[in-house]
Scaffold this active site. Sequence first.
Site, PDB file in Angstrom:
ATOM      1  N   ASP A  13      64.369 137.414  23.770  1.00  0.00           N
ATOM      2  CA  ASP A  13      63.614 135.965  24.447  1.00  0.00           C
ATOM      3  C   ASP A  13      63.865 134.700  23.522  1.00  0.00           C
ATOM      4  O   ASP A  13      63.174 133.863  23.486  1.00  0.00           O
ATOM      5  CB  ASP A  13      62.030 136.216  24.303  1.00  0.00           C
ATOM      6  CG  ASP A  13      61.502 137.594  25.005  1.00  0.00           C
ATOM      7  OD1 ASP A  13      61.975 137.947  26.010  1.00  0.00           O
ATOM      8  OD2 ASP A  13      60.918 138.079  24.318  1.00  0.00           O
ATOM      9  N   LYS A  16      68.588 133.209  26.077  1.00  0.00           N
ATOM     10  CA  LYS A  16      70.235 133.483  26.178  1.00  0.00           C
ATOM     11  C   LYS A  16      70.409 133.035  27.742  1.00  0.00           C
ATOM     12  O   LYS A  16      71.483 132.670  28.102  1.00  0.00           O
ATOM     13  CB  LYS A  16      70.388 135.000  26.145  1.00  0.00           C
ATOM     14  CG  LYS A  16      70.031 135.385  24.723  1.00  0.00           C
ATOM     15  CD  LYS A  16      70.563 136.812  24.524  1.00  0.00           C
ATOM     16  CE  LYS A  16      69.136 137.749  25.104  1.00  0.00           C
ATOM     17  NZ  LYS A  16      67.926 137.708  24.424  1.00  0.00           N
ATOM     18  N   GLY A  40      64.465 140.053  30.517  1.00  0.00           N
ATOM     19  CA  GLY A  40      64.178 139.026  31.536  1.00  0.00           C
ATOM     20  C   GLY A  40      64.722 137.707  31.199  1.00  0.00           C
ATOM     21  O   GLY A  40      64.424 137.395  29.839  1.00  0.00           O
ATOM     22  N   HIS A  41      65.561 137.169  32.021  1.00  0.00           N
ATOM     23  CA  HIS A  41      66.040 136.053  31.604  1.00  0.00           C
ATOM     24  C   HIS A  41      65.974 134.871  32.615  1.00  0.00           C
ATOM     25  O   HIS A  41      65.825 135.222  33.994  1.00  0.00           O
ATOM     26  CB  HIS A  41      67.862 136.048  31.855  1.00  0.00           C
ATOM     27  CG  HIS A  41      68.372 137.016  30.639  1.00  0.00           C
ATOM     28  ND1 HIS A  41      69.530 137.549  30.558  1.00  0.00           N
ATOM     29  CD2 HIS A  41      67.700 137.298  29.488  1.00  0.00           C
ATOM     30  CE1 HIS A  41      69.755 138.446  29.447  1.00  0.00           C
ATOM     31  NE2 HIS A  41      68.695 138.149  29.016  1.00  0.00           N
ATOM     32  N   THR A  42      65.155 133.831  32.225  1.00  0.00           N
ATOM     33  CA  THR A  42      64.796 132.867  33.157  1.00  0.00           C
ATOM     34  C   THR A  42      65.688 131.532  33.115  1.00  0.00           C
ATOM     35  O   THR A  42      66.148 131.064  32.086  1.00  0.00           O
ATOM     36  CB  THR A  42      63.501 132.063  32.407  1.00  0.00           C
ATOM     37  OG1 THR A  42      62.278 133.442  32.351  1.00  0.00           O
ATOM     38  CG2 THR A  42      62.790 131.062  33.450  1.00  0.00           C
ATOM     39  N   GLN A 225      67.994 141.686  25.124  1.00  0.00           N
ATOM     40  CA  GLN A 225      67.320 141.608  23.930  1.00  0.00           C
ATOM     41  C   GLN A 225      67.985 140.845  22.791  1.00  0.00           C
ATOM     42  O   GLN A 225      68.628 139.901  23.021  1.00  0.00           O
ATOM     43  CB  GLN A 225      67.123 142.990  23.849  1.00  0.00           C
ATOM     44  CG  GLN A 225      66.098 143.825  24.624  1.00  0.00           C
ATOM     45  CD  GLN A 225      66.767 144.297  25.840  1.00  0.00           C
ATOM     46  OE1 GLN A 225      67.749 145.211  25.766  1.00  0.00           O
ATOM     47  NE2 GLN A 225      66.146 144.222  26.947  1.00  0.00           N
ATOM     48  N   THR A 305      59.023 139.819  31.388  1.00  0.00           N
ATOM     49  CA  THR A 305      59.118 141.190  32.199  1.00  0.00           C
ATOM     50  C   THR A 305      57.664 141.691  32.322  1.00  0.00           C
ATOM     51  O   THR A 305      57.182 142.231  33.354  1.00  0.00           O
ATOM     52  CB  THR A 305      59.905 142.078  31.625  1.00  0.00           C
ATOM     53  OG1 THR A 305      61.251 141.395  31.595  1.00  0.00           O
ATOM     54  CG2 THR A 305      59.789 143.232  32.182  1.00  0.00           C
ATOM     55  N   GLY A 307      54.706 139.688  31.188  1.00  0.00           N
ATOM     56  CA  GLY A 307      53.628 138.744  30.876  1.00  0.00           C
ATOM     57  C   GLY A 307      52.801 138.811  29.918  1.00  0.00           C
ATOM     58  O   GLY A 307      51.656 138.024  29.552  1.00  0.00           O
TER      59      GLY A 307
END
Length: 432
Positions: A13, A16, A40-42, A225, A305, A307
């Site tokens: 987190d 990246k 999870g990539h935003t 990760q 991913t 919350g």
Amino acid sequence: MPLDIVVGAQWGDEGKGRVVDLLSESSTLVARYNGGDNAGHTVTVGEKIYKLHLIPSGIIHTNTIGVLGSGMVLNLETLVEESAMLRAAGVSITPERLWISDAVQLITPAHRLLDSVQDSALGAAKIGTTGRGIGPAYVDKVSRHGLRAGEILDLEAFAARVRAHFAEVDHILTDWYHQPGLDTETLLKEYLSCAAELRPYIRRIGPLVQSAIQKGQTVLAEGAQGTLLDVEQGTYPFVTSSCTTATGVFSGLGLGVQPVRSVVGVMKAFQTRVGAGPFPTELQGESAAFLRGSGANPWDEYGTTTGRPRRVGWLDLVLLKYAHEVNAFSELFLTKLDVLSGLNEIPVCVAYQRGGKKMDTLDFSGDARLLAQCTPVYETLPGWQAKLGACRNWTDLPKEAQAYIQFIEAKIGVPVRTISVGPERSAMIRRS
Ligand code: IMP
């Protein structure tokens, strides 16, 4: 040689997706080499926010081809959903633009169920996994009866293998864990339908990546990760089940060892962690709430991913030094510096105390039991009040923010080349 590697320098987190988005502008292949939809990539592009779990975030650039390497574990259902979401947002997802390694291991709904049941069964010792079936899928891989994407090419034989796998997990769930069994026929039908849809995307990846490198095309390897979650070098056993560090790129893409142009370590200006495990600089109370944010913004510290609120703490340079040791970063990309605005002073962990001994580098490999015995030793740096969102040049930063960055560089011995100061694509400072 145009192979660039982006790696998380902390517990994941780190932001990246931002870095990958930036570097993808000049890349031909963007490749994931580890993990699965636990990631999870935003990525924020203008008004649009994309949350990606499997497909490399670089796919948003029209010039790229996305690669899902053999070091990953692939949930077919997530991939089908994510492809549909991207298509609806106008991103082209075709077999020409997305390649799936024939050697990638598959995650099934049975793995997901098993993951949650097994982690809960650990009680107080639980890892707090994302429940995405990551561990059970990697267990099947190393115990040599996992399902691989290449098997989908013979759908009939594949169906028989999936059926046998469901029967085995059903047995474990009911007989061992006393849980309800699987609705095998429904699950099988849905799973095979996804498999059939993804069949045209399956390829042998290694030679394609190798040939791109030989032609001088840039390959961007996108780690998921972070270093401290690496199954070997991370804070074991509170880790994920894959190789999250830079060295995973070669086996995870089926590629011989190549000269690497850059290893970009992505780090937040502070520390976060999701799930259980030791966290020496962890904060509670007001300071934690300050760093975490309220949750009103997508970039606040709540899992993409799951919350879950992330655990937060001050920057830990002992662990960052360790991350450099196991990755050999050529540069650092510092994210979320803007979050620190408003603090009068900022503690930074520069050493640990353990058993009456002070150490400024880890004298063990990650081991969570030993890390839990470490107490942080802080140096306190002056904070700054100015908001940083509009800064675009080094000289726009308050001198205290510059000093914070220079302190990191001096302690780690790696230049901080890029600094992000807000969620939008343009909110960053590049240093020559
Ligand atoms: P798993 O990967 O779902 O098995 O979870 C193992 C550990 O890694 C848990 O502590 C998770 O919270 C953590 N983890 C897995 N993926 C991510 C991620 O993308 N970001 C942060 N933590 C993660």
